[in-house]
Design a protein around this motif. Structure first.
Motif, PDB file in Angstrom:
ATOM      1  N   ASN A 199       0.803  -1.232   0.000  1.00 12.03           N
ATOM      2  CA  ASN A 199       0.000   0.000   0.000  1.00 12.03           C
ATOM      3  C   ASN A 199       0.833   1.278   0.000  1.00 12.03           C
ATOM      4  O   ASN A 199       0.272   2.375   0.144  1.00 12.03           O
ATOM      5  N   TRP A 200       2.138   1.174  -0.169  1.00 11.88           N
ATOM      6  CA  TRP A 200       2.996   2.347  -0.337  1.00 11.88           C
ATOM      7  C   TRP A 200       3.300   2.527  -1.822  1.00 11.88           C
ATOM      8  O   TRP A 200       3.258   1.572  -2.602  1.00 11.88           O
ATOM      9  N   ILE A 201       3.631   3.750  -2.194  1.00 14.87           N
ATOM     10  CA  ILE A 201       3.954   4.083  -3.579  1.00 14.87           C
ATOM     11  C   ILE A 201       5.465   4.260  -3.693  1.00 14.87           C
ATOM     12  O   ILE A 201       6.060   5.104  -3.013  1.00 14.87           O
ATOM     13  N   TYR A 202       6.090   3.441  -4.547  1.00  6.84           N
ATOM     14  CA  TYR A 202       7.545   3.435  -4.692  1.00  6.84           C
ATOM     15  C   TYR A 202       7.945   3.988  -6.063  1.00  6.84           C
ATOM     16  O   TYR A 202       7.136   4.050  -6.989  1.00  6.84           O
ATOM     17  N   ASN A 203       9.214   4.344  -6.175  1.00 13.91           N
ATOM     18  CA  ASN A 203       9.725   4.946  -7.401  1.00 13.91           C
ATOM     19  C   ASN A 203      11.075   4.364  -7.779  1.00 13.91           C
ATOM     20  O   ASN A 203      11.825   3.887  -6.921  1.00 13.91           O
ATOM     21  N   ALA A 204      11.389   4.430  -9.056  1.00 11.67           N
ATOM     22  CA  ALA A 204      12.750   4.196  -9.511  1.00 11.67           C
ATOM     23  C   ALA A 204      13.519   5.514  -9.396  1.00 11.67           C
ATOM     24  O   ALA A 204      12.929   6.590  -9.362  1.00 11.67           O
ATOM     25  N   LYS A 205      14.828   5.406  -9.302  1.00 10.12           N
ATOM     26  CA  LYS A 205      15.725   6.563  -9.195  1.00 10.12           C
ATOM     27  C   LYS A 205      15.340   7.448  -8.011  1.00 10.12           C
ATOM     28  O   LYS A 205      15.357   8.680  -8.088  1.00 10.12           O
ATOM     29  N   SER A 206      14.988   6.820  -6.908  1.00 10.68           N
ATOM     30  CA  SER A 206      14.505   7.580  -5.767  1.00 10.68           C
ATOM     31  C   SER A 206      14.711   6.792  -4.491  1.00 10.68           C
ATOM     32  O   SER A 206      14.757   5.569  -4.491  1.00 10.68           O
ATOM     33  N   SER A 207      14.821   7.515  -3.390  1.00 12.52           N
ATOM     34  CA  SER A 207      14.904   6.895  -2.066  1.00 12.52           C
ATOM     35  C   SER A 207      13.733   7.348  -1.195  1.00 12.52           C
ATOM     36  O   SER A 207      13.849   7.426   0.024  1.00 12.52           O
ATOM     37  N   LYS A 208      12.601   7.656  -1.835  1.00 11.80           N
ATOM     38  CA  LYS A 208      11.402   8.064  -1.109  1.00 11.80           C
ATOM     39  C   LYS A 208      10.236   7.142  -1.457  1.00 11.80           C
ATOM     40  O   LYS A 208      10.137   6.638  -2.572  1.00 11.80           O
ATOM     41  N   ARG A 209       9.347   6.970  -0.471  1.00  9.92           N
ATOM     42  CA  ARG A 209       8.073   6.304  -0.732  1.00  9.92           C
ATOM     43  C   ARG A 209       6.945   7.160  -0.158  1.00  9.92           C
ATOM     44  O   ARG A 209       7.168   7.953   0.764  1.00  9.92           O
ATOM     45  N   TYR A 210       5.745   6.984  -0.704  1.00  8.72           N
ATOM     46  CA  TYR A 210       4.621   7.876  -0.393  1.00  8.72           C
ATOM     47  C   TYR A 210       3.381   7.061  -0.025  1.00  8.72           C
ATOM     48  O   TYR A 210       3.170   5.945  -0.518  1.00  8.72           O
ATOM     49  N   ARG A 211       2.561   7.674   0.836  1.00  5.68           N
ATOM     50  CA  ARG A 211       1.285   7.045   1.192  1.00  5.68           C
ATOM     51  C   ARG A 211       0.296   8.116   1.615  1.00  5.68           C
ATOM     52  O   ARG A 211       0.668   9.070   2.320  1.00  5.68           O
ATOM     53  N   LYS A 212      -0.939   7.948   1.189  1.00  5.68           N
ATOM     54  CA  LYS A 212      -1.988   8.902   1.535  1.00  5.68           C
ATOM     55  C   LYS A 212      -2.790   8.356   2.714  1.00  5.68           C
ATOM     56  O   LYS A 212      -3.305   7.240   2.664  1.00  5.68           O
ATOM     57  N   LYS A 213      -2.886   9.136   3.775  1.00  2.00           N
ATOM     58  CA  LYS A 213      -3.705   8.782   4.930  1.00  2.00           C
ATOM     59  C   LYS A 213      -4.614   9.955   5.247  1.00  2.00           C
ATOM     60  O   LYS A 213      -4.149  10.994   5.720  1.00  2.00           O
ATOM     61  N   GLY A 214      -5.891   9.773   4.941  1.00  2.00           N
ATOM     62  CA  GLY A 214      -6.822  10.885   5.075  1.00  2.00           C
ATOM     63  C   GLY A 214      -6.464  11.964   4.070  1.00  2.00           C
ATOM     64  O   GLY A 214      -6.291  11.692   2.876  1.00  2.00           O
ATOM     65  N   ASP A 215      -6.316  13.184   4.551  1.00  2.99           N
ATOM     66  CA  ASP A 215      -5.937  14.299   3.671  1.00  2.99           C
ATOM     67  C   ASP A 215      -4.433  14.552   3.692  1.00  2.99           C
ATOM     68  O   ASP A 215      -3.961  15.506   3.069  1.00  2.99           O
ATOM     69  N   LYS A 216      -3.692  13.724   4.422  1.00  2.00           N
ATOM     70  CA  LYS A 216      -2.257  13.943   4.554  1.00  2.00           C
ATOM     71  C   LYS A 216      -1.457  12.948   3.713  1.00  2.00           C
ATOM     72  O   LYS A 216      -1.865  11.804   3.537  1.00  2.00           O
ATOM     73  N   TRP A 217      -0.323  13.431   3.234  1.00  2.00           N
ATOM     74  CA  TRP A 217       0.611  12.576   2.500  1.00  2.00           C
ATOM     75  C   TRP A 217       1.815  12.309   3.386  1.00  2.00           C
ATOM     76  O   TRP A 217       2.418  13.229   3.929  1.00  2.00           O
ATOM     77  N   ILE A 218       2.164  11.042   3.533  1.00  2.00           N
ATOM     78  CA  ILE A 218       3.320  10.641   4.323  1.00  2.00           C
ATOM     79  C   ILE A 218       4.466  10.337   3.370  1.00  2.00           C
ATOM     80  O   ILE A 218       4.295   9.642   2.367  1.00  2.00           O
ATOM     81  N   ILE A 219       5.629  10.869   3.664  1.00  2.00           N
ATOM     82  CA  ILE A 219       6.829  10.608   2.857  1.00  2.00           C
ATOM     83  C   ILE A 219       7.871   9.974   3.770  1.00  2.00           C
ATOM     84  O   ILE A 219       8.212  10.531   4.817  1.00  2.00           O
ATOM     85  N   GLU A 220       8.360   8.806   3.390  1.00  2.00           N
ATOM     86  CA  GLU A 220       9.349   8.095   4.201  1.00  2.00           C
ATOM     87  C   GLU A 220      10.560   7.713   3.355  1.00  2.00           C
ATOM     88  O   GLU A 220      10.439   7.536   2.137  1.00  2.00           O
ATOM     89  N   PRO A 221      11.723   7.547   3.997  1.00  2.00           N
ATOM     90  CA  PRO A 221      12.893   7.066   3.252  1.00  2.00           C
ATOM     91  C   PRO A 221      12.763   5.586   2.925  1.00  2.00           C
ATOM     92  O   PRO A 221      12.168   4.818   3.675  1.00  2.00           O
ATOM     93  N   THR A 222      13.290   5.206   1.799  1.00  2.00           N
ATOM     94  CA  THR A 222      13.373   3.799   1.424  1.00  2.00           C
ATOM     95  C   THR A 222      14.684   3.599   0.679  1.00  2.00           C
ATOM     96  O   THR A 222      15.486   4.531   0.551  1.00  2.00           O
ATOM     97  N   HIS A 223      14.929   2.405   0.190  1.00  2.00           N
ATOM     98  CA  HIS A 223      16.179   2.134  -0.517  1.00  2.00           C
ATOM     99  C   HIS A 223      16.178   2.835  -1.870  1.00  2.00           C
ATOM    100  O   HIS A 223      15.155   2.907  -2.543  1.00  2.00           O
TER     101      HIS A 223
END
Length: 771
Positions: A199-223
């Motif tokens: 349920n997280w959104i991942y990207n290539a060429k990136s070390s961030k992942r995203y998730r929507k909870k309610g009206d807020k967007w959470i950004i966390e570090p990833t590989h």
């Protein structure tokens, strides 16, 4: 004849005008489309020209694996310069059009807001799109989208935005991340926006992942992963690659092990899945950026190894047949082909090999066939996004050699082409699955044989906050005979916030490893002060039984136990070290739980595990050395004031491969920090930056070669618009950054070397520079 030409020109002009409006375009029925693709016979290729070929004729130029056919879904003017797409619940493709990319060899007008997000639709259900709606226009080089809840994420560098959707039109616009694609050029910026099983959104060429909870967007570090394109397998593990590497991926689920910024690499992530990088184009491919170099092309001018690998796709459809259930496809637009790999599991490891030797799954003799993205589709087929352009190399790295090839075959124009194909088995009917709004029916689809359907059903249940489906989801969790249904039900409950402790505990004790793996992966979401004690006995049992599959997951989970119970976390960490002393995955997972505690843990480690040859000791020493080096580095803010242009250029051009800390990026480039090539002879350094360097290369006593690094560093001197002053600043910046302390490079020194090397057409070798 002239009158007829005028009429045709007027019709085409009117048609293209309507393409720019928000009104749907209705195309004539596609009754003339062939039912099957004719296999192209090898032909003698005329290397003096590469004309635009009509879509149906272009299909005839393709050779596809026997038993398969290529069908046209959409082509210009219905779609132009497509680079990515996604499907909605109605099975309609939403397409990203990067119309502004490289209008010519110097990128004139690349910053014009002419990119679009369009919706294609097949209104008469014949398999070919016949309607186009522009959802968003006036975008500058858009590169990725993701449908979520009642809106869509749109990546328009440098930012990531969320648009609400109302009747296929954009509503409220929200800035999600102002630095989504900060720095880097078009080839080296985040992309993908892949909504994974967890349920997280991942990207290539990136070390961030995203998730929507309610009206807020959470950004966390990833590989940090890959370059262009990202995919997942049935268990939610991610796959990606770089332009010269066939297939990379993770052995573990994606949300773990990225908690220690001092740890540059965690074993089990960014692993080489398929090491063989050979490609087998059916046409000569002189139009590749380094075609002048030995070993890039063979004697017949065919590309030897990947140079633009992208868009890895784990095929999870249900149309190709069971023999393709372990296939991962990779696109190579520079060689006009799509490769098939076959992967298999060996315990925790995932390894693979190419499916064929000497041929590809799909190849074309059309040089303008540029497959830049691959997707699983609602009908179980594989969609191919064909940018259909002559130029695909960005100006930052465009060599004089390739400019000459582009000119020779007049590849600059036209700019308004683009095709979308789908690959299907011959004589096999494909029917797109459109998803219902009924929550109970969606729960049933969580066990569908098509991975796209399972993913979409899960996402719709979560997006719709379908609490009325909770009883059906709990029931689905009990049907262990359908493991895919159980996995998706598990993560759907996690997404809704209704997952029960007993359900996770039951899965943790399942004999089937994939189910235990999902239960271990979901634990960060459910471990709380109230629940964690229920899990500790199971964790201890795994360790006592020496479960080497579960052990790395347990080590990752220490970082979630520690805040709840320091003693339990400490005991679990120590028991893992003692029980798995030679396991590198456990060692790195443990270190990932120790941000800013590494040196303290090293003292503790010596006390309870004094054997300093243990793998955890070795790995920990390397991380502590990195920390000490970082402490000794200079303040980048000071250098930013002294060399503002150099700092900006480093961020946009160098950082993506050499890392923001100058310590290199595994699989891409060696370190600049402490490199004798950086702090030594200025003329050598200027020459390398202007025209590139072909590896292997020795830095600080270590010989860097592929696959540890990309075999070649591209030069930037081919860009005639790049000022000598800017080059001097970036070189001065890296010679003074981190622990480097060399004198600066002047504009005059760059100008002199540039003048002396003005006839240079290829990258340097170490031997040449040392002469």
């Amino acid at each position: 004849m002239l009158k007829l030409k005028s009429v045709l020109l007027l019709f085409l002009t009117c048609f293209l005008f309507f393409c720019q409006t928000n009104k749907p375009i209705q195309l004539a029925p596609a009754a003339a489309l062939p039912e099957a693709t004719k296999k192209a016979e090898p032909t003698q290729v005329d290397l003096s020209s590469s004309p635009v070929i009509a879509p149906l004729e272009a299909i005839k130029k393709m050779q596809v694996e026997p038993g398969f056919e290529v069908k046209l879904v959409a082509a210009e003017p219905l779609v132009s310069t497509p680079v990515a797409l996604t499907f909605d619940e109605k099975a309609r493709p939403w397409v990203v059009e990067m119309a502004g990319y490289m209008p010519d060899t110097v990128g004139t007008g690349e910053d014009k807001p002419i990119g679009k997000i369009v919706i294609l639709e097949d209104t008469n259900k014949d398999g070919v799109a016949d309607e186009r709606r522009i959802f968003l226009d006036s975008l500058v080089l858009p590169r990725a989208i993701c449908l979520i809840e009642n809106g869509i994420l749109v990546a328009e560098p440098p930012s990531l935005y969320y648009y609400e959707i109302k009747n296929d039109k954009p509503g409220k616009k929200t800035l999600v991340d102002a630095a989504y694609a900060e720095g880097g050029n078009v080839e080296h910026q985040p992309n993908g926006l892949y909504r994974a099983l967890d349920n997280w959104i991942y990207n290539a060429k990136s070390s961030k992942r995203y998730r929507k909870k309610g009206d807020k967007w959470i950004i966390e570090p990833t590989h940090f992963r890959g370059q262009w394109g990202i995919s997942q397998d049935n268990y939610g593990r991610l796959y990606y690659n770089t332009n010269s590497e066939n297939l990379l991926g993770d052995y573990f689920t994606p949300g773990l092990g990225a908690t220690n910024k001092n740890q540059r690499r965690v074993a089990g992530y960014v692993q080489k899945i398929v090491a063989n990088n050979k490609v087998y184009p059916i046409r000569p491919t002189p139009g590749v950026n380094r075609g002048y170099m030995n070993g890039i092309l063979d004697e017949s001018k065919h590309l030897v190894d990947f140079t633009a690998a992208c868009a890895p796709l784990v095929y999870r459809g249900d149309l190709f047949g069971p023999e393709y259930s372990t296939s991962v496809f990779v696109a190579e637009p520079s060689a006009n082909l799509i490769k098939r790999n076959i992967i298999n599991e060996q315990g925790l490891l995932v390894k693979g090999e190419q499916a064929y030797k000497g041929k590809e799954f799909l190849s074309s003799v059309d040089e303008r066939f540029r497959p830049v993205n691959l997707f699983d589709a609602p009908d179980g087929s594989m969609y191919v996004v064909d940018m259909y352009r002559g130029i695909i190399q960005h100006k930052t790295y465009l060599t004089n050699y390739l400019k000459s090839e582009i000119g020779r075959r007049q590849l600059t124009q036209p700019l308004n082409c683009g095709r979308i194909y789908k690959i299907v088995p011959v004589n096999k009917t494909s029917q797109a699955v459109t998803l219902p709004n009924n929550p109970d029916q969606l729960v049933t689809l969580l066990g569908h044989s098509n991975g796209w359907v399972r993913d979409k059903a899960q996402q719709m249940l979560i997006d719709g906050k379908s609490t009325q489906a909770i009883p059906a989801l709990h029931k689905a969790m009990q049907d262990k005979s359908k493991s895919l249904l159980v996995m998706h039900a598990l993560w759907t409950l996690e997404g809704i916030g209704a997952l029960q402790t007993e359900e996770v505990l039951t899965l943790l004790q399942e004999p089937t490893w994939p189910l235990r793996m999902q239960a271990l992966s979901v634990l960060p979401s459910v471990l709380t002060k109230k629940t964690y004690k229920s899990y500790l006995p199971v964790f201890n049992k795994f360790i006592t039984q020496k479960d080497s599959l579960a052990a790395p997951y347990l080590a990752f989970l220490v970082s979630y136990i520690q805040p709840l119970d320091k003693t339990a976390g400490k005991n679990m960490r120590q028991q893992l070290v003692k029980t798995f002393p030679k396991n590198k995955f456990v060692a790195d997972a443990i270190i990932s739980t120790l941000p800013e505690q590494e040196e303290t843990f090293q003292k503790e480690l010596i006390a309870f595990a004094p054997d300093t040859t243990l793998v955890v000791h070795q790995q920990l020493r390397g991380v502590i050395a990195n920390i000490k080096n970082a402490r000794a580095s200079k303040d980048p803010k000071v250098l930013l004031k002294v060399f503002p242009k150099g700092a900006a250029m480093f961020t946009s051009t160098c950082q993506t491969c050499h890392g923001p800390d100058g310590n290199g990026v595994n699989g891409l480039a060696p370190p600049l920090n402490g490199s004798e090539w950086v702090t030594g002879n200025k003329e050598k350094l200027i020459s390398i930056v202007l025209y590139g360097l072909t590896g292997p290369v020795q830095v600080k006593g270590h010989l860097y070669k592929a696959p540890e690094i990309n075999g070649d560093m591209p030069g930037i001197g081919y860009d005639k618009d790049l000022a000598n002053e800017d080059i001097a600043q970036v070189l001065s910046y890296i010679r003074r950054s981190w622990q480097n302390n060399a004198d600066k490079v002047s504009t005059e020194e760059v100008a002199k070397v540039r003048q002396n090397l003005k006839a240079r057409q290829k990258a340097f070798t170490v031997q040449e520079l040392n002469k």
